[in-house]
Design an enzyme around this catalytic site. Sequence first.
Site, PDB file in Angstrom:
ATOM      1  N   GLU A  86      -8.187 -25.292   4.074  1.00  0.00           N
ATOM      2  CA  GLU A  86      -7.141 -26.276   4.353  1.00  0.00           C
ATOM      3  C   GLU A  86      -7.206 -26.520   5.984  1.00  0.00           C
ATOM      4  O   GLU A  86      -6.608 -27.806   6.406  1.00  0.00           O
ATOM      5  CB  GLU A  86      -5.767 -25.505   4.142  1.00  0.00           C
ATOM      6  N   SER A 346      30.939  20.046 -24.426  1.00  0.00           N
ATOM      7  CA  SER A 346      30.484  21.524 -24.030  1.00  0.00           C
ATOM      8  C   SER A 346      29.804  21.677 -22.575  1.00  0.00           C
ATOM      9  O   SER A 346      29.096  22.497 -22.346  1.00  0.00           O
ATOM     10  CB  SER A 346      29.896  21.979 -25.021  1.00  0.00           C
TER      11      SER A 346
END
Length: 706
Positions: A86, A346
Site C-alpha cells: 500500500e 440443606s
Amino acid sequence: MPKPLFGMAVAFGLLLVILLTAMGSFALFDRLDPPPLDKLSDLSVEVIDRDGALLRAYTNKAGQWRLGIDLDQIDPEFIEILLTYEDKRFSSHGGIDARAILRASWQLLSNGRIISGASTISMQLARLLEPRQKRTFKAKFWQMLRALQLEARMSKREILTAYLTLAPYGGNLEGIRAASLAYFAKEPKELSLGEAALLVALPQSPEARRPDIAPRRALAARNKVLERMATAGIMPQSEVMRATSKPLAAVRHAMPQLAAHASDRLTRENPGALVLETNLDRALQEKMEAVLRDASSKLAADLSVALILADGKSGEILAEVGSPDYLSVARAGWIDMTRRQRSPGSALKPFIYGLAFEEGLIREQTRITDSPVDFGGYQPKNFDMGYQGDVTIRDALLMSLNVPAVALLDAVGPARLMERLKRANVSVTMPEGSDVGLAIGLGGLGITLRDLTQLYTGFVNGGYVKTLRDSPAEASALAQATSNMGAPILDRDAIWHITNILKDAAPPQGAAKMAIAYKTGTSYGYRDAWSVGFDGRYVIGVWVGKADNSAVPGITGRSAAAPILYDAFARSGLTLAPFAKPPLGVQEQDFADLPPTLKQFKLAGLWASPSPVPEEAPRISYPPDGARIELSRTALGRQMPLIVKLQNGRPPFRWLGNGRVFAANGRRRSISWTPDGQGQSTLTVIDAAGRADSVSVFLQMPPSAP
C-alpha cells in the site's frame, strides 16, 4: 516537443501546482479546521479475561465492530506486507508520496485510465476519518491536506494504528482485529501468511472481496498480494507458492460472546470504559458454558442452570455462567441466576455442624437421635418423611437429616450462625415478617449462588472466607480486610472435620468418585436444587431451577445439581489439589475412644417428641396412582431416576417395580427408582408387618429441549 516528454512535463507541472497550493494553504487550514478524530474514540467495548484474551465485545454506537488495536499485538509480517503493498515509502514521506503521484499521473495520461493509485496510508486514513461520496480532484486535494495535517499532529505509529482501527473489511467490520476475528476466529498476531495477505487486500474493495460473499474474488485478491510480495523480494517464492495453494476460508465467525451476564454487569457498572478486565479464564469459561449447555439440553426446556468456579485461595472467579442460554425465552436466559437470592435448602448444614464441632459438642462418631421432635411448634421432617433413629454425626450430615441439623442449630443458636454469615461478608435475606429462627438451618433464608460459593471458600482456607471477585476492580480494601484478615467463619479443627465428612459423600448416580468434597441442597417446595463442591483449592457452585421461582416437582440437589458439579470438575481440566492435613492433635476418633459426654448428643430438655400416633399401613405418596410422568436425563445423559416417597408403614421396606425386587435402602421413605423404560409400570412397597401399597403410572420421555 515529443509526446512522452510533453506528458511528463504536464504531470510534473500538475504535481508542482498541487504541492505548492497544498503547502501554501496548509498553515491556515490546520489552524481553522483540525482533523476530525471522533471516530477513533467510538470503539467497541471489550471484556477481556485475566490474560487479556477477548471474552466478549459489543458493537460501537454506529453498530460496527471496531476494536482498538496495539501494533505490538499484530504480526510484524502483516505490517511489512501492508506497507509494501500500500505505501512502501510510508516511513519517509510527510503524508503525500510525490513519486507515487507522478507515477500515477503519468500512467493516467499514457493509458487514458487509472492504472495505480497514489494514496498513502495517511491519505487513506484521512478518507476514513472524513468520507466523501465522489472521487474528484477536490476530494483528493482535501485528502492531501488532511494527510499533511495528520502527519504534523501524529507519529507514524499513531497513523498506522488509526488506519488499522478504521480500515473497512466488509459489512460492519472495521479494523484489523474485527476482521481477523470475524474471518479467521483469531487475533491478528496469529495470522498465517495467506490470511495476512487477504486482510491487506480487503480494504481496497471490502464488499466486492468479502470471503464470505465473494470467495473467488477474495482468493484472487489474496494471491495478487502474495505475488507482489514475491516480486518485491519480501517473501521467498516457495513460501508464496505454498500460501497461494491453500484454500480460502469462506465463512464469517461470530464475535466472542462469552460471559454474557458478567460482561453486561461490568459495562453497566463502568460506563465509558472501553476495555473491562476480569479475573475470568477464557478456557475455563468456554468449558463451563459447554457444561451448562449440555446439561440444559437434558433438562426440561424451562429449567435454568447457573455455575460459579472460583479459586478459593485468592477469591478470583475463574468462570461464571448466569444461565445456559442468554437468548432463551423459556429459560429467561437473560436473568443472571448467580446473583438471585434463593433458598439454599440443606446447603448451610455444614456450617451448623461446624459450629457444633467448634463448641466441642460433637465428634464425627457422636450419636444423635433422628426422630420426631417439636421445637416449640417447629417440627422439622426429613426429606423422605421418615426417621433413622440413632445415627452418627458423620452419617447425619452425609444423609442430610433435618432433625439432627435443627437440634445442633438450637444448641449453638441461630443468631450465632447469622453472625458467622455476616462475618463471611455475604448477604442473606429473611422471608417477609419472619425472624431469625431454627428454620434458617433448612433453607429458611435467601442467598445467592455467588455468596453460597463464597462461604465454601472457607473450607480451602482454614476457615477464612475469601470475598469472590470477577474483576480486579472489585478488590476493594474493605472487601480484602473483611475476607482476608477478619475472623474465620469456623476454626481449623471444625473445618477439617467437616471436610473429612463431606469428602466421603457418595457421587451422584452414574458418576465416578472424585477427590472432592461436596454438599447438596433442595429448597422448600422443590424450587431450587444446589450443589457446592471443593478440593484443596477450587470451589464450584451449581444452581438448577426456574428463573420465575416456581416449583419443579421432584427436583433435588442430588439428582439435578450434583451431576453438573461432577461434570464441571471433570471437564475443567484442573488438577485437583489435595485437602489440607489435619491440624496438630486433630484426628477422627472411634466411638469407643470418645469421652462419655461426647458419645451421645442430647436435645435440650425443654424440647419433647410429639405424642405418638397409631401406626398406619404404608402409602406411596408420590407418584400418585394413575399419574403420567415425564422422565428426564441427567447432565451426563443418563436417565434420571424417579424419586418415590412413602408415608407410614414400619421399616424395613421392600420395593418392587413391575413385580421385580430392586435395591433400595430398607429404612428410607424416599428412594430413587430407575424404571426399565417407558410405558405403564406398577410400583409396590411391602413393610415389615407385611402390609403393602401399589401405584400404577405411565412413564414417558419428554420432548427434546430446543
